[in-house]
Every structure is written in structure tokens, then in C-alpha cells.
Design a protein around this motif. Structure first.
Motif, mmCIF file in Angstrom:
data_model
loop_
_atom_site.group_PDB
_atom_site.id
_atom_site.type_symbol
_atom_site.label_atom_id
_atom_site.label_comp_id
_atom_site.label_asym_id
_atom_site.label_seq_id
_atom_site.Cartn_x
_atom_site.Cartn_y
_atom_site.Cartn_z
ATOM 1 N N LEU A 151 0.498 -1.315 -0.287
ATOM 2 C CA LEU A 151 -0.203 -0.268 -0.313
ATOM 3 C C LEU A 151 1.211 1.139 0.406
ATOM 4 O O LEU A 151 0.729 2.275 -0.528
ATOM 5 N N ALA A 152 2.314 1.642 0.831
ATOM 6 C CA ALA A 152 2.717 2.130 0.979
ATOM 7 C C ALA A 152 3.165 2.789 -0.856
ATOM 8 O O ALA A 152 3.384 4.398 -1.044
ATOM 9 N N HIS A 153 4.188 1.626 -0.805
ATOM 10 C CA HIS A 153 4.235 1.365 -2.552
ATOM 11 C C HIS A 153 3.251 2.848 -3.285
ATOM 12 O O HIS A 153 4.201 2.835 -4.257
ATOM 13 N N LEU A 154 2.089 1.616 -3.373
ATOM 14 C CA LEU A 154 1.101 1.966 -4.525
ATOM 15 C C LEU A 154 1.168 3.372 -3.758
ATOM 16 O O LEU A 154 0.773 3.859 -4.795
ATOM 17 N N LEU A 155 0.629 3.569 -3.222
ATOM 18 C CA LEU A 155 0.562 4.894 -2.969
ATOM 19 C C LEU A 155 1.815 6.193 -3.275
ATOM 20 O O LEU A 155 1.279 7.220 -3.649
ATOM 21 N N ALA A 156 3.334 5.701 -2.720
ATOM 22 C CA ALA A 156 4.005 6.159 -3.755
ATOM 23 C C ALA A 156 4.009 6.789 -4.959
ATOM 24 O O ALA A 156 4.318 7.658 -5.622
ATOM 25 N N VAL A 157 3.816 5.313 -5.340
ATOM 26 C CA VAL A 157 3.434 4.956 -7.048
ATOM 27 C C VAL A 157 2.130 6.471 -7.337
ATOM 28 O O VAL A 157 2.774 7.726 -8.323
ATOM 29 N N LEU A 158 1.708 6.668 -6.866
ATOM 30 C CA LEU A 158 0.355 8.120 -7.887
ATOM 31 C C LEU A 158 0.751 8.757 -6.949
ATOM 32 O O LEU A 158 0.235 10.232 -8.177
ATOM 33 N N PHE A 159 1.510 9.152 -5.694
ATOM 34 C CA PHE A 159 1.711 10.411 -5.655
ATOM 35 C C PHE A 159 2.967 11.122 -6.823
ATOM 36 O O PHE A 159 2.291 12.321 -7.374
#
Length: 173
Positions: free
Chosen positions: A91-99
């Protein structure tokens, strides 16, 4: 893909480091010239602020992702079961990708507009800043690439049931 991303990230950090050294030289030279000869380097403020500082801030973002050197608060994380840690990593890495992608896209549009109008700052000399506008989205897109690779690794850890890597400095670099 991991090695390629790390190599690109390290190259970007190298460019950033070169920019920091150049910033140091330009600022010291400007101070010395002002102090001893009452002359300043034309456009120095703009070059330092628009090119070199932006490079120093945005180009290292990808390596921060690669090395897991982002700011983390893991007081609760360490006490969670491994499966939950794996899910949170994904989840954290996916949010970083999106951000990174969202900000990169926004600043990419800004860079395109700057290219179209050949943006510059007027001063003693007209300093073109439109080429520097690409540094911000480039750093953000590299950060999103690194975060995407880290997402894939986190998914692999989740599927394989291996524990996530510790959230601490790897000492690499």
C-alpha cells in the motif's frame, strides 16, 4: 529492473551532487566578487534557485525510494504480523507511485507550458529557465519508477511470504 532503476537513481544523484558543488562554487564566487570588487555574477540567483536547487531536491527522490530512506514511523509497524507488514508495504509503495505520478504529471504540464513560451526571468541578464522546468517532473517520474519497482518487490514478498526488509538505512551508496 531493480539494478537498472538503482543505476538510473544513482546517476540522478550524481547529477544532483554535481549541481550542489556548482551551487557552492557559484555562491562563494559571487560573495567574493561582491566583497572585493563590488561586482556580482549576473543571473546567479536565478541559476542557483531555478536550476541547481531544483536538481538537488528532486533528482535524488528515486534513490530515496530504492534505499527505503523515506521518513517512516514504525512504532506500530514492527509489532504487526508479517502479512500485515507486507500489505502495508504494498500500500505504501502504491501510494508513493500515485503521489509521484500525480505531481510529476502536474509539473510536466508546467514544463511543457514553459517550453512553449520559452520562459525566462528578467534581471541584469535574461536567464532562460524553461530548460530547468523539466528537472522537477523528471525527478518525480524517476521516483515513481523506483516506487513501482519497490511495489513489485513488496508484492513478491507478500506472495512468497518472506518478511519485508527492515526500515533502516542500508548503508549502501
Amino acid at each position: 529492473m531493480e539494478k537498472i532503476t538503482e543505476a538510473i537513481s544513482r546517476f540522478a544523484v550524481g547529477l544532483s551532487g554535481f549541481g550542489i558543488i556548482l551551487m557552492l562554487v557559484l555562491v562563494v564566487a559571487d560573495v567574493l566578487l561582491r566583497t572585493f570588487f563590488n561586482v556580482s555574477i549576473p543571473g546567479n540567483d536565478t541559476i542557483v534557485a531555478s536550476y541547481l536547487m531544483v536538481a538537488a531536491i528532486f533528482l535524488p527522490l528515486a534513490l530515496l525510494q530504492v534505499l527505503d530512506e523515506n521518513i517512516v514511523v514504525d512504532a506500530l509497524y514492527d509489532r504487526l504480523p508479517t502479512i500485515v507488514q507486507d500489505l502495508l508495504d504494498v500500500l505504501a509503495h502504491l501510494l508513493a507511485v500515485l503521489f509521484y505520478l500525480l505531481l510529476g504529471w502536474i509539473y510536466y504540464r508546467v514544463a511543457i507550458e514553459a517550453f512553449e513560451v520559452k520562459e525566462y526571468i528578467t534581471g541584469t541578464w535574461n536567464v532562460p529557465i524553461w530548460p530547468a522546468r523539466i528537472l522537477m517532473p523528471a525527478g518525480l517520474f524517476l521516483g515513481s519508477l523506483a516506487a513501482l519497482v519497490k511495489t513489485a518487490l513488496a508484492i513478491r514478498n507478500l506472495i512468497a511470504g518472506t518478511p519485508p526488509p527492515p526500515h533502516q538505512s542500508s548503508g549502501a551508496f
